[in-house]
Write a protein that holds these residues in place. Structure first.
Motif, PDB file in Angstrom:
ATOM      1  N   LYS A 150      50.223  39.636 -47.073  1.00 46.48           N
ATOM      2  CA  LYS A 150      49.775  39.247 -48.412  1.00 46.48           C
ATOM      3  C   LYS A 150      49.197  37.829 -48.446  1.00 46.48           C
ATOM      4  O   LYS A 150      49.261  37.142 -49.470  1.00 46.48           O
ATOM      5  N   MET A 151      48.620  37.404 -47.344  1.00 45.69           N
ATOM      6  CA  MET A 151      47.974  36.095 -47.253  1.00 45.69           C
ATOM      7  C   MET A 151      46.473  36.296 -47.520  1.00 45.69           C
ATOM      8  O   MET A 151      45.619  36.164 -46.636  1.00 45.69           O
TER       9      MET A 151
ATOM     10  N   ASN B 202      32.626  39.852 -31.154  1.00 44.37           N
ATOM     11  CA  ASN B 202      33.138  41.221 -31.236  1.00 44.37           C
ATOM     12  C   ASN B 202      33.986  41.316 -32.499  1.00 44.37           C
ATOM     13  O   ASN B 202      34.692  40.376 -32.865  1.00 44.37           O
ATOM     14  N   GLN B 203      33.930  42.450 -33.170  1.00 43.44           N
ATOM     15  CA  GLN B 203      34.612  42.583 -34.456  1.00 43.44           C
ATOM     16  C   GLN B 203      36.122  42.794 -34.327  1.00 43.44           C
ATOM     17  O   GLN B 203      36.865  42.490 -35.254  1.00 43.44           O
ATOM     18  N   ASN B 204      36.573  43.317 -33.189  1.00 43.51           N
ATOM     19  CA  ASN B 204      37.979  43.714 -33.072  1.00 43.51           C
ATOM     20  C   ASN B 204      38.979  42.597 -33.355  1.00 43.51           C
ATOM     21  O   ASN B 204      39.957  42.815 -34.088  1.00 43.51           O
ATOM     22  N   PRO B 205      38.824  41.399 -32.791  1.00 43.51           N
ATOM     23  CA  PRO B 205      39.814  40.358 -33.103  1.00 43.51           C
ATOM     24  C   PRO B 205      39.815  39.959 -34.569  1.00 43.51           C
ATOM     25  O   PRO B 205      40.860  39.593 -35.122  1.00 43.51           O
ATOM     26  N   TYR B 206      38.662  40.045 -35.217  1.00 48.80           N
ATOM     27  CA  TYR B 206      38.607  39.735 -36.654  1.00 48.80           C
ATOM     28  C   TYR B 206      39.364  40.797 -37.454  1.00 48.80           C
ATOM     29  O   TYR B 206      40.051  40.480 -38.435  1.00 48.80           O
ATOM     30  N   ILE B 207      39.228  42.048 -37.031  1.00 52.53           N
ATOM     31  CA  ILE B 207      39.965  43.124 -37.699  1.00 52.53           C
ATOM     32  C   ILE B 207      41.467  42.883 -37.579  1.00 52.53           C
ATOM     33  O   ILE B 207      42.221  43.052 -38.547  1.00 52.53           O
ATOM     34  N   LEU B 208      41.915  42.458 -36.395  1.00 52.05           N
ATOM     35  CA  LEU B 208      43.342  42.199 -36.186  1.00 52.05           C
ATOM     36  C   LEU B 208      43.821  41.028 -37.028  1.00 52.05           C
ATOM     37  O   LEU B 208      44.907  41.071 -37.620  1.00 52.05           O
ATOM     38  N   LYS B 209      43.027  39.955 -37.108  1.00 48.88           N
ATOM     39  CA  LYS B 209      43.393  38.823 -37.948  1.00 48.88           C
ATOM     40  C   LYS B 209      43.493  39.245 -39.408  1.00 48.88           C
ATOM     41  O   LYS B 209      44.447  38.900 -40.116  1.00 48.88           O
ATOM     42  N   LEU B 210      42.504  39.995 -39.853  1.00 44.56           N
ATOM     43  CA  LEU B 210      42.481  40.441 -41.242  1.00 44.56           C
ATOM     44  C   LEU B 210      43.687  41.319 -41.552  1.00 44.56           C
ATOM     45  O   LEU B 210      44.321  41.192 -42.611  1.00 44.56           O
TER      46      LEU B 210
ATOM     47  N   LEU C  31      36.964  37.116 -43.660  1.00 48.63           N
ATOM     48  CA  LEU C  31      35.882  38.010 -44.073  1.00 48.63           C
ATOM     49  C   LEU C  31      34.593  37.251 -44.337  1.00 48.63           C
ATOM     50  O   LEU C  31      33.497  37.758 -44.047  1.00 48.63           O
ATOM     51  N   GLU C  32      34.692  36.056 -44.889  1.00 47.28           N
ATOM     52  CA  GLU C  32      33.490  35.254 -45.110  1.00 47.28           C
ATOM     53  C   GLU C  32      32.808  34.925 -43.782  1.00 47.28           C
ATOM     54  O   GLU C  32      31.580  34.885 -43.688  1.00 47.28           O
TER      55      GLU C  32
END
Length: 420
Positions: free
Chosen positions: A207-208, A192-200, A216-217
């Motif tokens: 600024k990391m 699911n994309q949502n946890p990746y969006i939160l991490k990003l 993203l990769e």
């Protein structure tokens, strides 16, 4: 913030291997649930039970208001009955909508004695946390999500996503990563994309950027059909100054039709030019200015002219600089257009355009007079060339070069028997 590709897409030399999510210790969770003391099942008293049954019948017929009237009229004596009725009332208010505060109030009455049957208590904790999220009570929501997990011994991906979101709302950006990773692990082979969006989001706002690149990769390989990941990865490569990978990513996104915004197209054109491909930049800009995807104004036309100039398409560059000059009515643009027209040996047009630059008050007039002298000279207009070169000699910056040209013009006119 981006349909589908036939196969998974991998950017050549631009995307690393998928990062593995954190493992989820299923055995530990099961052991925790087994260890939890099982509470005895209780039932409401007969009197309360009859009224609850009637309220449930009304609820089943979608008469929520009628069910609430009955439930609110119940005067329970036993603690379990009070908690049970409070939970039922809370569910009614939650079902109605726009009554979250009342639902929260009754849910607190239901869970605080900690005497509801196991399933009811667990569901009440989770509903309470969800309602607190809706009403922006993020600290309380976090406490109750963790209380639900502790009580039931259960964990699920959706709850961890909500926990990460709550930490974001509380600006505890560093705390977002762990629940997001747990959500990723629990989604398993159905990502699911949502946890990746939160991490990003966490990495970006701190600024990391390099950590954001890794996220993203990974997500791009999981969801290659989502154009937003292509553009965001390209932009993150720019943030870490990895321009070749930024170009590779955005170029591939463009070829798939994923770049639509003006800013994205301009960024790709800029990357083409800075990576030694000015002609590709010019063709891209010209196409999308023509289609209206990029606004046709002095800035974009200047970029287009610069790209053609860098690609040694001097005549085309001159034409676009001339258009910029007409749009802005600024001397510097008339000067650029005139210089390039002279370079392209369009001497008559160059003379008109350079004289316009002088009329507009261009700086560094000595160079302009030198160029006018050259244009007149190559047109065989030696007398006018002589006039212009003498004007160029009045400028200290161009005096030395103009002196040599003056002699050359005079000698040529003498050979051709032209009086100057």
């Amino acid at each position: 913030m981006f349909k589908k590709l036939a196969t998974a897409v991998v950017i050549a030399s631009a995307v690393t291997a998928v990062q593995l999510p954190l493992s989820f210790d299923v055995q530990a969770a099961e052991a925790k649930q087994e260890k939890k003391k099982k509470r005895p099942t209780q039932l409401v008293g007969p009197s309360v039970g009859k009224k609850v049954q009637k309220a449930f019948e009304l609820y089943s017929m979608d008469d929520i208001d009628g069910a609430l009237v009955l439930l609110l009229d119940i005067e329970a004596k036993k603690d379990y009955d009070k908690a049970y009725v409070a939970r039922f009332i809370a569910v009614m208010y939650a079902t109605k909508g726009n009554q979250e505060e009342k639902a929260i109030s009754y849910l607190k009455q239901a869970v605080e004695p900690d005497i509801l049957n196991e399933v009811d208590h667990g569901e009440s904790l989770k509903l309470l946390a969800d309602l607190q999220m809706q009403t922006k009570k993020y600290k309380e929501a976090l406490a109750n999500y963790y209380a639900w997990m502790d009580f039931t011994g259960q964990e699920d991906s959706a709850t961890y996503v909500k926990i990460a979101q709550a930490y974001y709302e509380l600006r505890r950006l560093d705390k977002m990563i762990e629940p997001a990773d747990k959500a990723i692990a629990l989604f398993g082979d159905k990502p699911n994309q949502n946890p990746y969006i939160l991490k990003l989001t966490s990495y970006y706002e701190r600024k990391m950027y390099r950590d954001g690149v890794k996220v993203l990769e990974t997500v791009l390989q999981l969801f290659p059909e989502n154009k937003q990941w292509w553009t965001q990865l390209g932009m993150f490569y720019l943030l870490v100054e990895d321009y070749p990978k930024a170009l590779a990513t955005l170029d591939m996104a463009y070829k798939q039709g994923f770049l639509a915004k003006e800013s994205e197209l301009k960024t790709l054109a800029s990357l083409y030019q800075s990576n030694g491909m000015p002609y590709k930049a010019a063709v891209l800009l010209e196409k999308h200015i023509g289609s209206g995807d990029i606004k046709r104004d002095d800035q974009t036309l200047s970029s287009l002219a610069n790209a053609y100039h860098a690609a040694q398409h001097v005549g085309t560059a001159a034409d676009y600089y001339a258009e910029v000059a007409k749009l802005t009515n600024e001397a510097q643009h008339f000067r650029k257009a005139g210089m390039l027209l002279k370079q392209d040996e369009q001497f008559k047009k160059a003379i008109v355009t350079l004289n316009k630059a002088i009329q507009m008050g261009v700086k560094d007039k000595g160079r302009i007079y030198m160029s006018l002298a050259e244009a007149h000279f190559y047109l065989g207009q030696y007398k006018q060339a002589h006039v212009e070169i003498k004007r160029a000699m009045e400028d200290p910056k161009s005096r030395k070069a103009a002196r040599s040209w003056k002699s050359f013009i005079e000698d040529t006119a003498r050979r051709k028997n032209v009086a100057i």
